[in-house]
Design an enzyme around this catalytic site. Structure first.
Site, PDB file in Angstrom:
ATOM      1  N   GLY A   1       0.819  -1.219   0.000  1.00  0.00           N
ATOM      2  CA  GLY A   1       0.000   0.000   0.000  1.00  0.00           C
ATOM      3  C   GLY A   1       0.849   1.264   0.000  1.00  0.00           C
ATOM      4  O   GLY A   1       2.026   1.241   0.372  1.00  0.00           O
TER       5      GLY A   1
ATOM      6  N   ASP B   1      -5.400   6.186  11.917  1.00  0.00           N
ATOM      7  CA  ASP B   1      -6.732   5.797  11.491  1.00  0.00           C
ATOM      8  C   ASP B   1      -7.733   5.371  12.559  1.00  0.00           C
ATOM      9  O   ASP B   1      -7.414   5.202  13.721  1.00  0.00           O
ATOM     10  CB  ASP B   1      -6.623   4.741  10.394  1.00  0.00           C
ATOM     11  CG  ASP B   1      -7.515   5.130   9.214  1.00  0.00           C
ATOM     12  OD1 ASP B   1      -8.154   6.188   9.294  1.00  0.00           O
ATOM     13  OD2 ASP B   1      -7.581   4.382   8.235  1.00  0.00           O
TER      14      ASP B   1
ATOM     15  N   HIS C   1      -7.574   8.765   8.300  1.00  0.00           N
ATOM     16  CA  HIS C   1      -7.571   8.627   6.836  1.00  0.00           C
ATOM     17  C   HIS C   1      -8.963   8.734   6.229  1.00  0.00           C
ATOM     18  O   HIS C   1      -9.096   8.753   5.009  1.00  0.00           O
ATOM     19  CB  HIS C   1      -6.929   7.294   6.441  1.00  0.00           C
ATOM     20  CG  HIS C   1      -5.447   7.283   6.688  1.00  0.00           C
ATOM     21  ND1 HIS C   1      -4.531   7.537   5.698  1.00  0.00           N
ATOM     22  CD2 HIS C   1      -4.726   7.095   7.816  1.00  0.00           C
ATOM     23  CE1 HIS C   1      -3.310   7.491   6.199  1.00  0.00           C
ATOM     24  NE2 HIS C   1      -3.410   7.217   7.497  1.00  0.00           N
TER      25      HIS C   1
ATOM     26  N   ASP D   1     -15.731  10.170   0.738  1.00  0.00           N
ATOM     27  CA  ASP D   1     -14.382   9.582   0.756  1.00  0.00           C
ATOM     28  C   ASP D   1     -13.446  10.527   1.490  1.00  0.00           C
ATOM     29  O   ASP D   1     -13.488  11.740   1.251  1.00  0.00           O
ATOM     30  CB  ASP D   1     -13.891   9.394  -0.696  1.00  0.00           C
ATOM     31  CG  ASP D   1     -13.018   8.159  -0.850  1.00  0.00           C
ATOM     32  OD1 ASP D   1     -12.391   7.745   0.138  1.00  0.00           O
ATOM     33  OD2 ASP D   1     -12.966   7.613  -1.983  1.00  0.00           O
TER      34      ASP D   1
HETATM   35  C1  GDG Z   1      -8.543   5.203   2.691  1.00  0.00           C
HETATM   36  C2  GDG Z   1      -9.604   6.304   2.587  1.00  0.00           C
HETATM   37  C3  GDG Z   1      -7.889   7.808   1.572  1.00  0.00           C
HETATM   38  C4  GDG Z   1      -7.185  -0.381  -6.013  1.00  0.00           C
HETATM   39  N1  GDG Z   1      -7.379  -1.407  -6.829  1.00  0.00           N
HETATM   40  C5  GDG Z   1      -6.177  -1.965  -7.059  1.00  0.00           C
HETATM   41  C6  GDG Z   1      -5.238  -1.255  -6.346  1.00  0.00           C
HETATM   42  N2  GDG Z   1      -5.882  -0.275  -5.704  1.00  0.00           N
HETATM   43  C7  GDG Z   1      -5.248   0.735  -4.821  1.00  0.00           C
HETATM   44  C8  GDG Z   1      -5.232   2.085  -5.483  1.00  0.00           C
HETATM   45  C9  GDG Z   1      -5.170   3.033  -4.294  1.00  0.00           C
HETATM   46  C10 GDG Z   1      -5.857   2.254  -3.184  1.00  0.00           C
HETATM   47  O1  GDG Z   1      -6.017   0.918  -3.635  1.00  0.00           O
HETATM   48  C11 GDG Z   1      -7.241   2.811  -2.862  1.00  0.00           C
HETATM   49  O2  GDG Z   1      -7.082   4.015  -2.143  1.00  0.00           O
HETATM   50  P1  GDG Z   1      -8.265   5.065  -1.920  1.00  0.00           P
HETATM   51  O3  GDG Z   1      -7.698   6.307  -1.386  1.00  0.00           O
HETATM   52  O4  GDG Z   1      -8.968   5.270  -3.215  1.00  0.00           O
HETATM   53  O5  GDG Z   1      -9.304   4.388  -0.929  1.00  0.00           O
HETATM   54  P2  GDG Z   1      -9.286   3.567   0.492  1.00  0.00           P
HETATM   55  O6  GDG Z   1      -8.710   2.228   0.348  1.00  0.00           O
HETATM   56  O7  GDG Z   1     -10.716   3.607   0.939  1.00  0.00           O
HETATM   57  O8  GDG Z   1      -8.357   4.433   1.495  1.00  0.00           O
HETATM   58  C12 GDG Z   1      -9.290   7.218   1.423  1.00  0.00           C
HETATM   59  C13 GDG Z   1      -6.856   6.720   1.838  1.00  0.00           C
HETATM   60  O9  GDG Z   1      -7.264   5.881   2.929  1.00  0.00           O
HETATM   61  C14 GDG Z   1      -5.480   7.303   2.173  1.00  0.00           C
HETATM   62  O10 GDG Z   1      -5.532   8.148   3.273  1.00  0.00           O
HETATM   63  O11 GDG Z   1      -7.545   8.462   0.371  1.00  0.00           O
HETATM   64  O12 GDG Z   1     -10.240   8.258   1.358  1.00  0.00           O
HETATM   65  O13 GDG Z   1     -10.909   5.738   2.442  1.00  0.00           O
HETATM   66  O14 GDG Z   1      -3.845   3.278  -3.917  1.00  0.00           O
HETATM   67  O15 GDG Z   1      -4.124   2.163  -6.314  1.00  0.00           O
HETATM   68  N3  GDG Z   1      -3.918  -1.556  -6.388  1.00  0.00           N
HETATM   69  C15 GDG Z   1      -3.534  -2.603  -7.162  1.00  0.00           C
HETATM   70  N4  GDG Z   1      -4.434  -3.358  -7.845  1.00  0.00           N
HETATM   71  C16 GDG Z   1      -5.743  -3.079  -7.834  1.00  0.00           C
HETATM   72  O16 GDG Z   1      -6.541  -3.794  -8.462  1.00  0.00           O
HETATM   73  N5  GDG Z   1      -2.245  -2.926  -7.230  1.00  0.00           N
END
Ligand code: GDG
Length: 735
Positions: free
Chosen positions: A36, A147, A171, A373
């Site tokens: 991550g 978090d 987060h 989000d």
């Molecule tokens: C929490 C908060 C905040 C997704 N599909 C694949 C993949 N991903 C990776 C993306 C991105 C991560 O997962 C998702 O990050 P997000 O920020 O969109 O959402 P949350 O997981 O809910 O994160 C959020 C974050 O914490 C940081 O503070 O932004 O609001 O909810 O990095 O790239 N990665 C791979 N394959 C996939 O199929 N390798």
């Protein structure tokens, strides 16, 4: 300590998950690194400064099993695993964290479950995290907690290590006051976070929500301009630290990646999310369906490619969502598909990062439409990977990312019409507009990247919090003026620790000059009545104050005398008074050197402040045992144990007695009550007066309180007296 030196000291990071995950396999337990963004950002800091990462390895611990993990010889930092049983994984992680806090903090309270057993597991696991952290902190300069899983841990950690600096980053969003207050344990959560020195959020709106909650639910003083909170004797800094991504790493990978197999035939609208109801996947599909209805020219020319990474599949809400999405994809594809084209391509799995970055690069549009989000990293990663032909980013207005990514096209994720029209606009946007928008977005994300976020947070966490610049009078005016206006005021004050600082021997706690001035000025007002409520004996507290126009509720209110009503002495007291000399003697005989007994007629106090520190716990235990043995009630006080007759009488009952005797049964219509106290014997009065009075607890932030407001120090009480003495005079409502 100078900032530069602090930046090289070890650091401790605590997050729900460790930077790698353990799996059971036929050959035993295996570890896989987690890739991550957060791990990528924080690991280098740990490597450089040294320190420890505290977290759960992601595996339920079996009875009797010990899990041992190491970061690897070359890691340069330690790993301290926190073991969780299967029940704890269910209640703390799937339960309170993901079924209660996650939906509530995303303002989806109707999805939130409130189960006391989940809450208790959350509390227990947070305490365990704190105890592992305090055991591993060593000479760490900062503990950085991450978090919503760990919002109580700061309070337990502060108890174990009072001097440690604690930073916390949330987060996910912090919800508005009227949503947050629905949590039955809302105050505990706020108190947990207020044990930190710095509490960080993604955007200013969440920080404001937090300040509102702290002010309205806990009655803390809040300075909105400098974003500081005064909580008892401590100051907490709050701030917005929008997280960034490792921009260059994403851009470089995008340049190197092979073309996506999907690219070329149709234009690609891309969605990438964990399968989560906050991400708005069904709503997005409905928006796309509306596009195909309203703008048929896009049929067979555009495809919505949705990646949904399986997540929290044990939680029923998520299973239900998966079913809903499957059905929706089937319905929309069934409605529009032709022999050679299906409008939605849906992948329920995660893909390797090389493939993800290629998709980001090759997609014409990124459709990032969460219903709520914290930030959303997908929007930022898409922008970083736009190294070829510029695409268009559509972003939900209620994602934290939309606050800064202003050149993206904003959409209301709940409106299929708006989503459809904005998609149409993006699909028909001229190249120069696309290029201008994308260039600005990229410039900002490159500058405010992940490293910038880490450094910004660590720098703020290293700065000493300055006390609030806001004058106290301003808050007294806000809190008290509307409540008191046109009413007579009944002011109740504790003595030790409230009007005078706590000293070694009660006889030395004479009234400070500032307190005397304030008391005299309040007493001089014809619309203000003063009462002292103290654990001291009657003659003693009377002598300390030296005024005849004051009501004295002495011995925690067992004995009350004041102008205008009959003196009060509880009817069961003579019986206990007869036993008192014997009890006092037994306590004196048990006292180690330095400890002593203060006999106050109806109550007695065993003081151990001046005994050797290592004797404190044993001496207090013994005193409690003796007191209970004599049929008295033992109550803990500051470095003391009090013996009280067990007759269900306390400072709260005493206040009520004074109010009823002086102003009659309808006292609450005739006077407004203000009560100020500093220790837990005052809590009985705070509880009784909840909703009926303005109450202040003075001093240590760590002590929980039922008071409506807090003050840091005895000097603040002196200011309160001055304010009360000088408040505007009104014609009284009823006298
Ligand atoms: C929490 C908060 C905040 C997704 N599909 C694949 C993949 N991903 C990776 C993306 C991105 C991560 O997962 C998702 O990050 P997000 O920020 O969109 O959402 P949350 O997981 O809910 O994160 C959020 C974050 O914490 C940081 O503070 O932004 O609001 O909810 O990095 O790239 N990665 C791979 N394959 C996939 O199929 N390798």
């Amino acid at each position: 300590m100078p900032d530069a030196e602090a930046q090289t000291r070890p650091i401790l990071i605590a997050s729900n998950r460790l930077p790698f995950t353990a799996h059971r396999s036929a050959g035993g337990i295996e570890f896989k690194p987690s890739a991550g963004g957060l791990v990528t950002a924080l690991e280098p800091v740990l490597r450089k400064r040294g320190g420890t990462w505290v977290g759960w390895p992601g595996l339920a611990q079996k009875k009797g099993e010990t899990l041992h993990f190491e970061a690897g010889d070359d890691a340069g930092y330690e790993v301290a695993p926190v073991g969780l049983s299967e029940t704890e994984v269910n209640r703390y992680y799937h339960g309170f964290s993901n079924r209660t806090l996650w939906p509530l903090f995303h303002s989806m309270h109707e999805r939130a479950a409130f189960d006391r057993r989940d809450w208790e597991a959350y509390r227990a696991v947070n305490e365990r995290f704190a105890s592992v952290a305090s055991g591993s902190a060593g000479d760490a300069d900062l503990v950085w907690i991450h978090d919503y899983h760990l919002m109580l841990a700061p309070a337990s950690l502060r108890q174990a290590l009072p001097g440690v600096r604690i930073g916390f980053f949330l987060h996910i969003p912090f919800p508005p006051f009227d949503v947050f207050r629905l949590l039955p344990w809302d105050r505990e959560i706020l108190r947990g976070l207020l044990a930190c020195d710095l509490v960080g959020f993604h955007v200013a709106g969440y920080a404001q929500n937090f300040l509102d909650c702290v002010e309205r639910r806990l009655g803390a003083r809040v300075d909105r301009r400098t974003q500081r909170i005064e909580w008892g004797d401590r100051t907490i800094q709050v701030g917005a630290f929008p997280i960034g991504i490792d921009f260059d790493a994403f851009a470089n990978k995008a340049r190197a990646a092979a073309p996506s197999p999907e690219a070329g035939r149709e234009r690609i609208v891309l969605g990438v999310d964990r399968l989560d109801y906050t991400k708005g996947i069904p709503e997005r599909f409905l928006g796309f369906e509306r596009l195909l209805e309203r703008h048929p020219e896009h049929r067979e020319r555009v495809v919505l490619l949705q990646l949904a990474v399986p997540s929290r599949a044990q939680v029923s809400e998520y299973k239900e969502l998966k079913r809903e999405i499957d059905e929706l994809v089937g319905r929309i594809n069934g409605r529009f598909a032709t022999a050679s084209w299906s409008p939605i391509r849906y992948l329920y799995r995660s893909v390797p990062q090389e493939r993800l970055v290629a998709l980001y690069r090759d997609a014409d549009i990124a459709l990032v439409t969460p219903l709520r989000d914290g930030m959303n990293l997908v929007a930022k990663e898409y922008v970083a990977c736009q190294v070829d032909e510029p695409g268009v980013l559509l972003i939900s207005e209620v994602a934290g990312a939309s606050e800064t990514m202003r050149e993206a096209l904003a959409v209301n994720p709940y409106s299929p019409d708006e989503t459809a029209e904005t998609l149409h606009r993006a699909l028909t946007m001229e190249e120069d507009e696309r290029a201008s928008r994308m260039a600005s977005l990229r410039r900002r994300e490159r500058r405010y990247n992940l490293e910038h976020w880490v450094n910004g947070f660590l720098e703020a966490a290293g700065r000493e919090s300055q006390a609030l610049a806001l004058p106290l009078e301003q808050d007294f005016e806000t809190w008290l003026e509307p409540f008191l206006a046109r009413y007579r005021v009944a002011l109740f004050l504790d003595y030790d620790g409230t009007l005078t600082p706590i000293v070694d021997h009660p006889a030395d706690a004479t009234l400070p000059e500032a307190a005397r001035r304030g008391l005299d000025a309040c007493a001089a007002r014809s619309d203000t009545d003063l009462s002292m409520v103290s654990g001291r004996g009657l003659a003693d507290i009377r002598a300390m104050i030296g005024r005849d126009d004051v009501t004295y509720a002495a011995n925690h209110g067992l004995e009350i005398e004041g102008p205008g009503f009959e003196p009060f002495l509880h009817e069961d007291l003579p019986h206990y008074q007869a036993r008192m000399p014997e009890l006092t003697q037994a306590l004196s005989e048990s006292a180690p050197e330095g400890a002593w007994v203060e006999e106050k007629g109806h109550t007695s106090t065993f003081h151990f402040r001046q005994a050797n520190a290592e004797d404190h716990a044993r001496a207090a235990d013994e005193a409690r045992r003796i007191i209970n043995g004599f049929g008295f009630q033992a109550r803990d006080a500051k470095m003391a144990v009090e013996a009280r007759p067990p007759i269900g009488w306390d400072k709260g009952r005493a206040v009520l007695h004074v109010l009823r005797s002086r102003y009659g049964p309808s006292w609450s219509e005739r006077v407004r009550v203000v009560y100020v106290g500093d220790d837990h014997t005052d809590e009985d009065a705070f509880r009784l007066l909840e909703g009926l009075a303005i109450t202040f607890r003075v001093g240590r932030a760590e002590e929980p309180t039922a008071a409506s407001h807090r003050l840091g120090h005895v000097e603040d009480v002196h200011e309160l007296l001055d304010w009360l003495a000088q408040r505007p005079t009104h014609e009284l409502h009823e006298s």
